[in-house]
Write a protein that holds these residues in place. Sequence first.
Motif, mmCIF file in Angstrom:
data_model
loop_
_atom_site.group_PDB
_atom_site.id
_atom_site.type_symbol
_atom_site.label_atom_id
_atom_site.label_comp_id
_atom_site.label_asym_id
_atom_site.label_seq_id
_atom_site.Cartn_x
_atom_site.Cartn_y
_atom_site.Cartn_z
ATOM 1 N N ASN A 1 0.884 -1.133 0.075
ATOM 2 C CA ASN A 1 0.032 0.017 -0.047
ATOM 3 C C ASN A 1 0.857 1.237 -0.028
ATOM 4 O OD1 ASN A 1 -2.113 1.623 -0.005
ATOM 5 N ND2 ASN A 1 -2.964 1.030 2.114
ATOM 6 N N PRO A 2 1.561 1.555 -1.092
ATOM 7 C CA PRO A 2 2.405 2.655 -0.919
ATOM 8 C C PRO A 2 1.663 3.859 -1.187
ATOM 9 C CG PRO A 2 2.485 1.487 -3.188
ATOM 10 C CD PRO A 2 1.689 0.797 -2.441
ATOM 11 N N ALA A 3 0.413 3.844 -1.744
ATOM 12 C CA ALA A 3 -0.310 5.146 -1.678
ATOM 13 C C ALA A 3 -0.517 5.862 -0.433
ATOM 14 C CB ALA A 3 -1.771 4.562 -2.119
ATOM 15 N N ASN A 4 -0.528 5.204 0.946
ATOM 16 C CA ASN A 4 -0.380 5.791 1.987
ATOM 17 C C ASN A 4 0.751 7.001 2.099
ATOM 18 O OD1 ASN A 4 -2.733 4.670 2.820
ATOM 19 N ND2 ASN A 4 -1.597 2.896 3.868
ATOM 20 N N ALA A 5 2.082 6.547 1.561
ATOM 21 C CA ALA A 5 3.078 7.367 1.377
ATOM 22 C C ALA A 5 2.970 8.597 0.658
ATOM 23 C CB ALA A 5 4.440 6.360 1.186
ATOM 24 N N TYR A 6 2.048 8.808 -0.225
ATOM 25 C CA TYR A 6 1.929 9.845 -1.203
ATOM 26 C C TYR A 6 0.605 10.830 -0.891
ATOM 27 C CZ TYR A 6 4.942 6.748 -3.859
ATOM 28 O OH TYR A 6 5.876 6.136 -4.544
ATOM 29 N N ARG A 7 1.293 11.960 -1.455
ATOM 30 C CA ARG A 7 0.050 12.984 -0.930
ATOM 31 C C ARG A 7 0.059 13.666 -2.527
ATOM 32 N NH1 ARG A 7 3.431 14.580 2.854
ATOM 33 N NH2 ARG A 7 3.421 16.529 1.820
ATOM 34 N N GLU A 8 -1.207 14.089 -2.833
ATOM 35 C CA GLU A 8 -1.432 15.005 -4.165
ATOM 36 C C GLU A 8 -0.950 16.182 -3.795
ATOM 37 O OE1 GLU A 8 -5.115 17.025 -6.371
ATOM 38 O OE2 GLU A 8 -5.515 15.313 -4.902
ATOM 39 N N VAL A 9 -0.080 16.865 -4.907
ATOM 40 C CA VAL A 9 0.542 18.260 -5.218
ATOM 41 C C VAL A 9 -0.690 19.028 -5.469
ATOM 42 C CG1 VAL A 9 1.929 19.598 -6.254
ATOM 43 C CG2 VAL A 9 2.729 17.101 -5.815
ATOM 44 N N LYS A 10 -0.987 20.085 -4.749
ATOM 45 C CA LYS A 10 -2.070 20.835 -5.028
ATOM 46 C C LYS A 10 -1.785 22.145 -5.734
ATOM 47 C CE LYS A 10 -5.181 18.651 -2.175
ATOM 48 N NZ LYS A 10 -6.287 17.893 -2.787
ATOM 49 N N ASP A 11 -0.516 22.451 -5.819
ATOM 50 C CA ASP A 11 0.012 23.718 -6.493
ATOM 51 C C ASP A 11 0.330 23.514 -7.890
ATOM 52 O OD1 ASP A 11 1.201 26.149 -7.166
ATOM 53 O OD2 ASP A 11 2.376 26.285 -5.663
ATOM 54 N N ASP A 12 -0.629 23.901 -8.934
ATOM 55 C CA ASP A 12 -0.371 23.632 -10.211
ATOM 56 C C ASP A 12 0.986 24.169 -10.854
ATOM 57 O OD1 ASP A 12 -2.519 22.066 -10.586
ATOM 58 O OD2 ASP A 12 -3.641 23.917 -11.447
ATOM 59 N N ASN A 13 1.704 25.109 -9.901
ATOM 60 C CA ASN A 13 3.044 25.712 -10.321
ATOM 61 C C ASN A 13 4.273 25.169 -9.999
ATOM 62 O OD1 ASN A 13 1.524 27.996 -11.751
ATOM 63 N ND2 ASN A 13 1.187 28.683 -9.584
ATOM 64 N N VAL A 14 4.067 23.879 -9.279
ATOM 65 C CA VAL A 14 5.165 23.074 -8.730
ATOM 66 C C VAL A 14 5.844 22.504 -9.957
ATOM 67 C CG1 VAL A 14 5.702 21.098 -7.428
ATOM 68 C CG2 VAL A 14 4.246 22.725 -6.501
ATOM 69 N N MET A 15 7.061 22.629 -10.081
ATOM 70 C CA MET A 15 7.583 22.001 -11.154
ATOM 71 C C MET A 15 8.313 20.601 -10.961
ATOM 72 S SD MET A 15 9.116 22.522 -14.224
ATOM 73 C CE MET A 15 9.390 23.973 -14.665
ATOM 74 N N LEU B 1 10.393 15.761 -15.516
ATOM 75 C CA LEU B 1 9.805 15.915 -16.784
ATOM 76 C C LEU B 1 9.916 17.085 -17.342
ATOM 77 C CD1 LEU B 1 6.753 13.578 -15.611
ATOM 78 C CD2 LEU B 1 8.542 13.086 -17.098
ATOM 79 N N LYS B 2 10.509 18.298 -16.607
ATOM 80 C CA LYS B 2 10.564 19.613 -17.017
ATOM 81 C C LYS B 2 9.251 20.244 -17.309
ATOM 82 C CE LYS B 2 15.143 18.944 -18.780
ATOM 83 N NZ LYS B 2 15.346 17.697 -18.549
#
Length: 131
Positions: A30-44, A48-49
């Motif tokens: 269950n690696p999904a528990n280790a991740y959070r959604e990036v909410k800021d669309d400006n994050v680089m 993937l540039k």
Amino acid sequence: MRKLLSATAVTLVMMVAGPSLAQQSAAITNPANAYREVKDDNVMVPSLKRTVGQLDDMDVMGPDGTKIGEVEEVLMDASGQPVAVVVDVEHGVGIGDKEVIVGLDQLRDDGRALTTALTNAQLGSLPIWDD
């Protein structure tokens, strides 16, 4: 006597290694528990540039050039670094319609879409994102 010593040795190994094996197993299943959604669309997203906003809804193509799905979310780890995307896999791929977590190291940007070398079978075994 030899069986008793073997059983004792196995028990001791499990007592010592058991907690770490359980932690590894939980991380793998269950690696999904280790991740959070990036909410800021400006994050680089350096690998993937592109920004998170640019990746949103971008097509993801398979090794044979057919569309696998599209990016739904960019995910970050506990340190705040983008590490994966959620790909909404299309039903026609053969693994059902689901959202899977694909590591950024599995993706390349060809200028028009993201491409991956992952096969349908490999996509089907990826962790599911359930937000």
